[in-house]
Design a protein around this motif. Sequence first.
Motif, PDB file in Angstrom:
ATOM      1  N   VAL A  31      32.769  10.800  33.246  1.00 21.86           N
ATOM      2  CA  VAL A  31      33.253  10.705  31.866  1.00 21.86           C
ATOM      3  C   VAL A  31      33.904   9.353  31.599  1.00 21.86           C
ATOM      4  CG1 VAL A  31      34.963  11.638  30.246  1.00 21.86           C
ATOM      5  CG2 VAL A  31      33.505  13.181  31.554  1.00 21.86           C
ATOM      6  N   VAL A  32      34.750   8.898  32.522  1.00 20.08           N
ATOM      7  CA  VAL A  32      35.433   7.607  32.326  1.00 20.08           C
ATOM      8  C   VAL A  32      34.435   6.454  32.312  1.00 20.08           C
ATOM      9  CG1 VAL A  32      37.041   5.974  33.395  1.00 20.08           C
ATOM     10  CG2 VAL A  32      37.663   8.376  33.194  1.00 20.08           C
ATOM     11  N   SER A  33      33.481   6.465  33.241  1.00 19.33           N
ATOM     12  CA  SER A  33      32.525   5.356  33.276  1.00 19.33           C
ATOM     13  C   SER A  33      31.599   5.376  32.058  1.00 19.33           C
ATOM     14  CB  SER A  33      31.720   5.365  34.576  1.00 19.33           C
ATOM     15  OG  SER A  33      30.983   6.554  34.684  1.00 19.33           O
ATOM     16  N   LEU A  34      31.227   6.552  31.580  1.00 21.49           N
ATOM     17  CA  LEU A  34      30.426   6.617  30.356  1.00 21.49           C
ATOM     18  C   LEU A  34      31.223   6.124  29.153  1.00 21.49           C
ATOM     19  CD1 LEU A  34      28.522  10.018  30.762  1.00 21.49           C
ATOM     20  CD2 LEU A  34      27.546   7.723  30.813  1.00 21.49           C
ATOM     21  N   ALA A  35      32.497   6.465  29.101  1.00 22.39           N
ATOM     22  CA  ALA A  35      33.335   6.036  27.984  1.00 22.39           C
ATOM     23  C   ALA A  35      33.579   4.528  28.007  1.00 22.39           C
ATOM     24  CB  ALA A  35      34.667   6.781  28.009  1.00 22.39           C
ATOM     25  N   LEU A  36      33.807   3.980  29.202  1.00 21.82           N
ATOM     26  CA  LEU A  36      34.093   2.549  29.313  1.00 21.82           C
ATOM     27  C   LEU A  36      32.867   1.688  29.023  1.00 21.82           C
ATOM     28  CD1 LEU A  36      36.414   2.411  32.455  1.00 21.82           C
ATOM     29  CD2 LEU A  36      37.062   2.068  30.059  1.00 21.82           C
ATOM     30  N   THR A  37      31.691   2.187  29.336  1.00 20.63           N
ATOM     31  CA  THR A  37      30.478   1.379  29.147  1.00 20.63           C
ATOM     32  C   THR A  37      29.681   1.791  27.913  1.00 20.63           C
ATOM     33  OG1 THR A  37      29.168   2.861  30.527  1.00 20.63           O
ATOM     34  CG2 THR A  37      30.243   1.006  31.632  1.00 20.63           C
ATOM     35  N   ASP A  38      30.246   2.653  27.097  1.00 18.50           N
ATOM     36  CA  ASP A  38      29.565   3.162  25.900  1.00 18.50           C
ATOM     37  C   ASP A  38      28.207   3.754  26.247  1.00 18.50           C
ATOM     38  OD1 ASP A  38      31.650   2.439  24.197  1.00 18.50           O
ATOM     39  OD2 ASP A  38      30.831   0.403  23.958  1.00 18.50           O
ATOM     40  N   ALA A  39      28.117   4.380  27.410  1.00 16.03           N
ATOM     41  CA  ALA A  39      26.910   5.047  27.903  1.00 16.03           C
ATOM     42  C   ALA A  39      25.727   4.104  28.079  1.00 16.03           C
ATOM     43  CB  ALA A  39      26.534   6.220  27.011  1.00 16.03           C
ATOM     44  N   LYS A  40      25.986   2.786  28.154  1.00 20.51           N
ATOM     45  CA  LYS A  40      24.904   1.829  28.372  1.00 20.51           C
ATOM     46  C   LYS A  40      24.379   1.904  29.802  1.00 20.51           C
ATOM     47  CE  LYS A  40      26.511  -1.536  24.993  1.00 20.51           C
ATOM     48  NZ  LYS A  40      27.096  -2.863  24.804  1.00 20.51           N
ATOM     49  N   ALA A  42      24.343   4.626  31.992  1.00 15.96           N
ATOM     50  CA  ALA A  42      24.416   6.044  32.341  1.00 15.96           C
ATOM     51  C   ALA A  42      23.940   6.302  33.773  1.00 15.96           C
ATOM     52  CB  ALA A  42      23.611   6.873  31.360  1.00 15.96           C
ATOM     53  N   VAL A  43      22.906   5.601  34.195  1.00 16.62           N
ATOM     54  CA  VAL A  43      22.381   5.791  35.550  1.00 16.62           C
ATOM     55  C   VAL A  43      23.435   5.393  36.576  1.00 16.62           C
ATOM     56  CG1 VAL A  43      20.624   5.023  37.196  1.00 16.62           C
ATOM     57  CG2 VAL A  43      19.993   5.489  34.824  1.00 16.62           C
ATOM     58  N   LEU A  44      24.122   4.289  36.326  1.00 19.40           N
ATOM     59  CA  LEU A  44      25.179   3.843  37.227  1.00 19.40           C
ATOM     60  C   LEU A  44      26.338   4.844  37.239  1.00 19.40           C
ATOM     61  CD1 LEU A  44      26.101   1.590  39.116  1.00 19.40           C
ATOM     62  CD2 LEU A  44      27.123   0.456  37.144  1.00 19.40           C
ATOM     63  N   SER A  45      26.665   5.378  36.079  1.00 23.04           N
ATOM     64  CA  SER A  45      27.748   6.362  35.991  1.00 23.04           C
ATOM     65  C   SER A  45      27.415   7.622  36.781  1.00 23.04           C
ATOM     66  CB  SER A  45      28.009   6.732  34.524  1.00 23.04           C
ATOM     67  OG  SER A  45      28.383   5.598  33.794  1.00 23.04           O
ATOM     68  N   VAL A  46      26.188   8.089  36.628  1.00 24.95           N
ATOM     69  CA  VAL A  46      25.757   9.283  37.363  1.00 24.95           C
ATOM     70  C   VAL A  46      25.726   8.995  38.857  1.00 24.95           C
ATOM     71  CG1 VAL A  46      23.813  10.840  37.756  1.00 24.95           C
ATOM     72  CG2 VAL A  46      24.492  10.267  35.423  1.00 24.95           C
ATOM     73  N   THR A  47      25.238   7.831  39.222  1.00 25.36           N
ATOM     74  CA  THR A  47      25.162   7.451  40.630  1.00 25.36           C
ATOM     75  C   THR A  47      26.549   7.382  41.265  1.00 25.36           C
ATOM     76  OG1 THR A  47      23.163   6.182  40.164  1.00 25.36           O
ATOM     77  CG2 THR A  47      24.278   5.709  42.229  1.00 25.36           C
ATOM     78  N   ALA A  48      27.530   6.877  40.548  1.00 26.74           N
ATOM     79  CA  ALA A  48      28.892   6.769  41.077  1.00 26.74           C
ATOM     80  C   ALA A  48      29.533   8.140  41.273  1.00 26.74           C
ATOM     81  CB  ALA A  48      29.751   5.922  40.145  1.00 26.74           C
ATOM     82  N   SER A  49      29.201   9.088  40.411  1.00 30.38           N
ATOM     83  CA  SER A  49      29.820  10.412  40.512  1.00 30.38           C
ATOM     84  C   SER A  49      29.048  11.355  41.428  1.00 30.38           C
ATOM     85  CB  SER A  49      29.939  11.034  39.124  1.00 30.38           C
ATOM     86  OG  SER A  49      28.665  11.274  38.580  1.00 30.38           O
TER      87      SER A  49
END
Length: 193
Positions: A31-40, A42-49
Amino acid sequence: MAFKMAKGSLFAVLLRSSWWYSVSIGLFILVVSLALTDAKYAVLSVTASLPFLIIGAIACYKQLQQPSQKQVLDVVQQAKKMSAGIISEKIAANYIKRGYESSAFKGNGADLELTYGSRKLLLCSKRFKAANTGIEPLKLLVAAGQNIEATGFLYVTLGEISDAARNYAQEHNIELVESSRLATLFDGKAKIS
């Protein structure tokens, strides 16, 4: 080469903790990474979590295999009313189902000898009702095992185990059968190696 996780690592700690800790951390990162990057990204956010979500799933699976606190308390109450011989027989029944042969141990320090091929286990439940377990009964068990060339040991206890006894058990391949393990052995769901 087998992969072994360090005991103090974050993922090892999370595996021993309640499953929802890992899932919460994974969702927070997502959630934090999606919010900080405006969901640009998303693959990186999912990969990190993802590692945290996977650890949460593994921990959840392991915890579902364990008996509930109520089951453990029920088994402890049942066990306190039983003799050491009956406890040994109930534990041995799990090993017999897996192909082990059981025989009475002729000597001091153990109750049963469980044999599977060249593997020999000694089972001791003589002092399972003792409030505290020190190192001496474990030394007696290991000494008895040296006479028959035992490859492993099972020591049943419902009381507190000293740190010295835990260390000794770890050094000498002694499985300490405490209340939660006893509950899985009583209901027949224990994994026997």
